[in-house]
Structure formats: C-alpha cells, structure tokens
Write an enzyme that holds these catalytic residues in place. Structure first.
Site, PDB file in Angstrom:
ATOM      1  N   GLY A  21       0.780  -1.227   0.000  1.00 41.01           N
ATOM      2  CA  GLY A  21       0.000   0.000   0.000  1.00 41.01           C
ATOM      3  C   GLY A  21       0.810   1.274   0.000  1.00 41.01           C
ATOM      4  O   GLY A  21       1.822   1.398  -0.702  1.00 41.01           O
ATOM      5  N   TYR A 161     -10.912   5.643  15.355  1.00 32.93           N
ATOM      6  CA  TYR A 161     -10.044   6.097  14.260  1.00 32.93           C
ATOM      7  C   TYR A 161     -10.022   7.616  14.193  1.00 32.93           C
ATOM      8  O   TYR A 161      -8.954   8.229  14.064  1.00 32.93           O
ATOM      9  CB  TYR A 161     -10.553   5.503  12.945  1.00 32.93           C
ATOM     10  CG  TYR A 161      -9.632   5.696  11.770  1.00 32.93           C
ATOM     11  CD1 TYR A 161      -8.436   4.996  11.686  1.00 32.93           C
ATOM     12  CD2 TYR A 161      -9.974   6.545  10.718  1.00 32.93           C
ATOM     13  CE1 TYR A 161      -7.592   5.150  10.594  1.00 32.93           C
ATOM     14  CE2 TYR A 161      -9.136   6.707   9.623  1.00 32.93           C
ATOM     15  CZ  TYR A 161      -7.951   6.006   9.563  1.00 32.93           C
ATOM     16  OH  TYR A 161      -7.114   6.165   8.487  1.00 32.93           O
ATOM     17  N   PRO A 199      -4.454  -2.236  -1.172  1.00 33.35           N
ATOM     18  CA  PRO A 199      -5.002  -3.577  -0.920  1.00 33.35           C
ATOM     19  C   PRO A 199      -5.979  -3.654   0.239  1.00 33.35           C
ATOM     20  O   PRO A 199      -6.755  -4.609   0.319  1.00 33.35           O
ATOM     21  CB  PRO A 199      -3.740  -4.405  -0.621  1.00 33.35           C
ATOM     22  CG  PRO A 199      -2.654  -3.721  -1.376  1.00 33.35           C
ATOM     23  CD  PRO A 199      -2.984  -2.262  -1.280  1.00 33.35           C
TER      24      PRO A 199
END
Length: 261
Positions: A21, A161, A199
C-alpha cells in the site's frame, strides 16, 4: 535502485508499514529520488519483497510499531546500516469501524496503540539521532506522519479512528515546535488522505466487489475518483525533501475535496 541526483539524495529514511500500500509506494518513491530506505513492517516477508524490488540501498526490518524497545532497535539498526537518519515516515496504521457505543475498550486501545502511540514512539526516538545526522550538513531532517482526513472531519462510525488520527495531527504540531525550539533542524508535518486505492480495500469489500467499493467511495468525493498511492507518495516526497524546508507543524490534505464540503 537509488538516484544519486534525486530530490532526497544522500538521505536515509525509515518507512513503517512498508510491506504494501502507501508504505511500499512511499519507500519506492523515496528510493527512486536518491534516499536509502529502511522498510519496516510486522509482515517481514512483505517488507523484504519490497526491499528486494528496490534493490541497492534498501533494507527490510521486522517491526511491531507498538513495541517501544523495537522502535529503539530499528533506529539503532538503521544508523548502523546506513550511517544516519534523515527521514521518518510514520505510516503504519489500522482502522476499526464502530460508533462510540459499539467500539469495545480493547478495540479503542488497539487503534490508538497502532495509529497514535506508534507515532509518539517514532518521533520520540528519532529526534536525537536525526538531529545528529543533519547537524552541520546544511540539510534538514523530516518527520512525516500519515494521519487521515478522518483526523479533520468526523464520522459517527469511526470513533476510535477519528480520535487517533486527530491526535496525530496535533502531536505533529507539538513535535514540530519542540524540534524548532531545540534547534534540531528537523521539520514535522502530517498528511491527511481520504480514500486511496490500496489492498486494504479488498479487506473491507465484504460481499461487494472492490470495484463497487471504489465507485461508492468516489461518489463521496467532489473530484469523483479515489486517490492513488502515488498521490500520497508525492506529498511525502515533498515534505521529506529540501523543497519544504520552510514548512513545519502543518498538514497536507489530499482528499479529493471532501473536507471543503
């Protein structure tokens, strides 16, 4: 293969979460512009494959970014292998969805450990070796923290998050001010991407195809398409280079315009 005349020529970089990534792309772009790069990841095989793809001037190290002792060891091994440290890219991260009521305390702590504590540890232990490396060279050191647009705008289902990435944004400013006050010649900035084609999309697609997920994400962005890893990589390259030598404690938002809405 490194470029001896590139934008970060002569510098040594650590990139965390570099097995795939954004991290892998960033490591490749830094190497292409002249840096020697240490790719770290809890997935050592992936980091080794990335380093092999770069070739000379790349090293892979296994790292759990929540492990304080391992941070100290990775930085020491980097300095031993390449003679210094000039760039740190705190890229490793995870995202566990959930509202404040749905999120378990264990998930809350894990997200903060990986997404926030690791950035604290990286900055803490990189400062002094980086200051030593850049002293009297005319170059600046650069810490680049990968936050998220979720650290600027919130969502109901991303409690942990949102919290961790917002904290990275402000921690970055504190580190920048500390380094400036100490005269370390180290700059610290954060990057705030929105949806990027990596990904990880395969992991969140569930019963939908990856193309369906990409299309749904694209519809949420004013530009109408999601980002590519290189969109973030170019931002890292700028912040890691001498081109941004008058920029510290700031953020680059790479979000297709969503935070402007």
């Amino acid at each position: 293969m490194t470029n001896s005349g590139g934008r970060v020529a002569g510098k040594v970089a650590i990139v965390t979460g570099a097995a795939s990534g954004l991290g892998k792309c960033t490591a490749e772009m830094l190497a292409a512009e002249g840096a020697r790069v240490v790719l770290t990841d809890i997935n050592l095989a992936g980091a080794q494959a990335g380093a092999a793809g770069i070739g000379d001037g790349a090293l892979a190290l296994e790292q759990d970014v929540t492990d304080e002792a391992r941070w100290q060891a990775v930085i020491a091994e980097t300095v031993e292998a390449f003679g210094g440290l000039h760039i740190l890219v705190n890229n490793a991260g995870i995202g566990t969805p959930g509202t404040v009521e749905e999120t378990s305390f264990d998930d809350w702590r894990q997200v903060h450990a990986v997404d926030l504590d690791s950035v604290f540890l990286g900055c803490k232990y990189a400062c002094r070796p980086m200051a030593d490396s850049v002293r009297d060279t005319g170059m600046t050191g650069a810490i680049v923290n990968i936050s998220s647009v979720a650290g600027i705008i919130a969502a109901a289902n991303l409690a942990a998050y949102n919290s961790a990435k917002a904290a990275v944004r402000h921690l970055t400013k504190s580190v920048a001010l500390h380094c400036a006050r100490q005269g370390y010649n180290i700059r610290c900035n954060s990057i705030h991407p929105a949806f990027v084609d990596t990904p990880i999309l395969n992991q969140v697609s569930g019963r939908h195809t990856t193309d369906d997920i990409k299309a749904k994400m694209a519809r949420q962005l004013p530009l109408g398409h999601i980002g590519a890893p290189s969109d973030v990589g170019y931002a890292v390259l700028y912040l890691a280079s001498e081109e941004s030598r008058f920029m510290t404690g700031a953020e680059l938002v790479i979000d297709g315009g969503v935070s402007a809405m």
